[in-house]
Design a protein around this motif. Sequence first.
Motif, PDB file in Angstrom:
ATOM      1  N   ARG A  50       0.844  -1.210   0.000  1.00  0.00           N
ATOM      2  CA  ARG A  50       0.000   0.000   0.000  1.00  0.00           C
ATOM      3  C   ARG A  50       0.874   1.252   0.000  1.00  0.00           C
ATOM      4  N   ALA A  51       1.926   1.230   0.810  1.00  0.00           N
ATOM      5  CA  ALA A  51       2.857   2.365   0.848  1.00  0.00           C
ATOM      6  C   ALA A  51       3.461   2.589  -0.525  1.00  0.00           C
ATOM      7  N   CYS A  52       3.879   1.504  -1.164  1.00  0.00           N
ATOM      8  CA  CYS A  52       4.465   1.608  -2.504  1.00  0.00           C
ATOM      9  C   CYS A  52       3.479   2.225  -3.486  1.00  0.00           C
ATOM     10  N   ALA A  53       2.220   1.831  -3.391  1.00  0.00           N
ATOM     11  CA  ALA A  53       1.197   2.359  -4.298  1.00  0.00           C
ATOM     12  C   ALA A  53       1.025   3.865  -4.105  1.00  0.00           C
ATOM     13  N   TYR A  54       0.959   4.299  -2.850  1.00  0.00           N
ATOM     14  CA  TYR A  54       0.852   5.743  -2.598  1.00  0.00           C
ATOM     15  C   TYR A  54       2.100   6.474  -3.079  1.00  0.00           C
ATOM     16  N   ASP A  55       3.246   5.919  -2.760  1.00  0.00           N
ATOM     17  CA  ASP A  55       4.517   6.530  -3.122  1.00  0.00           C
ATOM     18  C   ASP A  55       4.655   6.657  -4.638  1.00  0.00           C
ATOM     19  N   SER A  56       4.311   5.610  -5.358  1.00  0.00           N
ATOM     20  CA  SER A  56       4.458   5.579  -6.815  1.00  0.00           C
ATOM     21  C   SER A  56       3.489   6.494  -7.536  1.00  0.00           C
ATOM     22  N   THR A  57       2.470   6.939  -6.827  1.00  0.00           N
ATOM     23  CA  THR A  57       1.477   7.831  -7.437  1.00  0.00           C
ATOM     24  C   THR A  57       1.563   9.252  -6.879  1.00  0.00           C
ATOM     25  N   GLY A  58       2.644   9.531  -6.140  1.00  0.00           N
ATOM     26  CA  GLY A  58       2.894  10.893  -5.680  1.00  0.00           C
ATOM     27  C   GLY A  58       2.255  11.275  -4.360  1.00  0.00           C
ATOM     28  N   PHE A  59       1.755  10.303  -3.610  1.00  0.00           N
ATOM     29  CA  PHE A  59       1.128  10.585  -2.323  1.00  0.00           C
ATOM     30  C   PHE A  59       2.058  10.166  -1.181  1.00  0.00           C
ATOM     31  N   GLU A  60       3.253  10.789  -1.134  1.00  0.00           N
ATOM     32  CA  GLU A  60       4.274  10.402  -0.170  1.00  0.00           C
ATOM     33  C   GLU A  60       3.822  10.524   1.277  1.00  0.00           C
ATOM     34  N   LYS A  61       2.999  11.521   1.559  1.00  0.00           N
ATOM     35  CA  LYS A  61       2.545  11.706   2.941  1.00  0.00           C
ATOM     36  C   LYS A  61       1.697  10.516   3.404  1.00  0.00           C
ATOM     37  N   LEU A  87      11.234   4.404   2.241  1.00  0.00           N
ATOM     38  CA  LEU A  87      10.888   5.298   3.341  1.00  0.00           C
ATOM     39  C   LEU A  87      11.848   6.476   3.361  1.00  0.00           C
ATOM     40  N   ALA A  88      13.126   6.202   3.215  1.00  0.00           N
ATOM     41  CA  ALA A  88      14.122   7.283   3.217  1.00  0.00           C
ATOM     42  C   ALA A  88      13.870   8.261   2.078  1.00  0.00           C
ATOM     43  N   SER A  89      13.537   7.753   0.907  1.00  0.00           N
ATOM     44  CA  SER A  89      13.217   8.624  -0.221  1.00  0.00           C
ATOM     45  C   SER A  89      11.977   9.463   0.068  1.00  0.00           C
ATOM     46  N   THR A  90      10.976   8.831   0.632  1.00  0.00           N
ATOM     47  CA  THR A  90       9.738   9.526   0.994  1.00  0.00           C
ATOM     48  C   THR A  90      10.012  10.599   2.036  1.00  0.00           C
ATOM     49  N   LEU A  91      10.840  10.270   3.024  1.00  0.00           N
ATOM     50  CA  LEU A  91      11.194  11.261   4.042  1.00  0.00           C
ATOM     51  C   LEU A  91      11.870  12.470   3.408  1.00  0.00           C
ATOM     52  N   ASN A  93      11.464  13.520   0.361  1.00  0.00           N
ATOM     53  CA  ASN A  93      10.417  14.264  -0.347  1.00  0.00           C
ATOM     54  C   ASN A  93       9.508  15.024   0.617  1.00  0.00           C
ATOM     55  N   ASN A  94       9.396  14.529   1.848  1.00  0.00           N
ATOM     56  CA  ASN A  94       8.583  15.188   2.873  1.00  0.00           C
ATOM     57  C   ASN A  94       9.397  16.174   3.711  1.00  0.00           C
ATOM     58  N   GLY A  95      10.648  16.448   3.301  1.00  0.00           N
ATOM     59  CA  GLY A  95      11.476  17.448   3.976  1.00  0.00           C
ATOM     60  C   GLY A  95      12.179  16.963   5.233  1.00  0.00           C
ATOM     61  N   LYS A  96      12.194  15.656   5.474  1.00  0.00           N
ATOM     62  CA  LYS A  96      12.825  15.086   6.668  1.00  0.00           C
ATOM     63  C   LYS A  96      14.191  14.510   6.282  1.00  0.00           C
ATOM     64  N   PHE A  97      15.092  15.424   5.928  1.00  0.00           N
ATOM     65  CA  PHE A  97      16.382  15.047   5.356  1.00  0.00           C
ATOM     66  C   PHE A  97      17.274  14.260   6.321  1.00  0.00           C
ATOM     67  N   SER A  98      17.351  14.705   7.562  1.00  0.00           N
ATOM     68  CA  SER A  98      18.251  14.054   8.526  1.00  0.00           C
ATOM     69  C   SER A  98      17.871  12.602   8.766  1.00  0.00           C
ATOM     70  N   GLU A  99      16.575  12.334   8.920  1.00  0.00           N
ATOM     71  CA  GLU A  99      16.138  10.952   9.143  1.00  0.00           C
ATOM     72  C   GLU A  99      16.387  10.101   7.896  1.00  0.00           C
ATOM     73  N   SER A 100      16.179  10.682   6.744  1.00  0.00           N
ATOM     74  CA  SER A 100      16.442   9.983   5.495  1.00  0.00           C
ATOM     75  C   SER A 100      17.911   9.567   5.415  1.00  0.00           C
ATOM     76  N   ILE A 101      18.794  10.501   5.690  1.00  0.00           N
ATOM     77  CA  ILE A 101      20.236  10.234   5.649  1.00  0.00           C
ATOM     78  C   ILE A 101      20.612   9.171   6.677  1.00  0.00           C
ATOM     79  N   GLU A 102      20.055   9.264   7.865  1.00  0.00           N
ATOM     80  CA  GLU A 102      20.350   8.295   8.926  1.00  0.00           C
ATOM     81  C   GLU A 102      19.962   6.874   8.508  1.00  0.00           C
ATOM     82  N   ILE A 103      18.777   6.714   7.952  1.00  0.00           N
ATOM     83  CA  ILE A 103      18.311   5.387   7.514  1.00  0.00           C
ATOM     84  C   ILE A 103      19.224   4.831   6.430  1.00  0.00           C
ATOM     85  N   LEU A 104      19.556   5.654   5.452  1.00  0.00           N
ATOM     86  CA  LEU A 104      20.366   5.176   4.330  1.00  0.00           C
ATOM     87  C   LEU A 104      21.810   4.889   4.739  1.00  0.00           C
TER      88      LEU A 104
END
Length: 165
Positions: A50-61, A87-91, A93-104
């Motif tokens: 479900r997350a992938c479906a939202y993400d792939s259609t531009g509904f990252e939130k 999730l890191a990519s979505t973060l 896109n949602n402006g949560k850069f630090s958490e994205s970097i930490e996960i990756l």
Amino acid sequence: MKDFELWEEELKTIWNQLGTIPDNDFIDKIKVHTDKISSTEPNAIADFERACAYDSTGFEKNAEPLYRSALHLGLTGLRRRRARIQLASTLRNNGKFSESIEILREEKENYSDELDDAVNAFLALSLSSVDKDKEALSLVLESLSAHLPRYNKSVYNYSKELIKK
């Protein structure tokens, strides 16, 4: 097991429709299909798809809480790695850069598989979002070096030189 294999094949058929049908119809098809495996209790695979479906259609939130849920529910295997990357990519896109970097960075340090270049690519994007362009370029060159027919050792060494400066 046969039922799950059939479910996976049906899932692939739905994913092949992405971009050929309206986004809302695609999301609805994924929801209906994932309900087949999550009707009695929360299911990590269902939340991930479900997350992938939202993400792939531009509904990252909408995707972010579902990725988190899938991981919390114990998603495993390649889907777990994909969920962390996505999730890191979505973060990002949602402006949560630090958490994205930490996960990756955690993925890069602790795991290795066919998605290593994807980890580097998304980490480079996140680093670039916080103006760490030299480190981002270093990661891109590191990944690229493995695929060059020539000069791969030189490009790899140059990628490491960038972050020393």
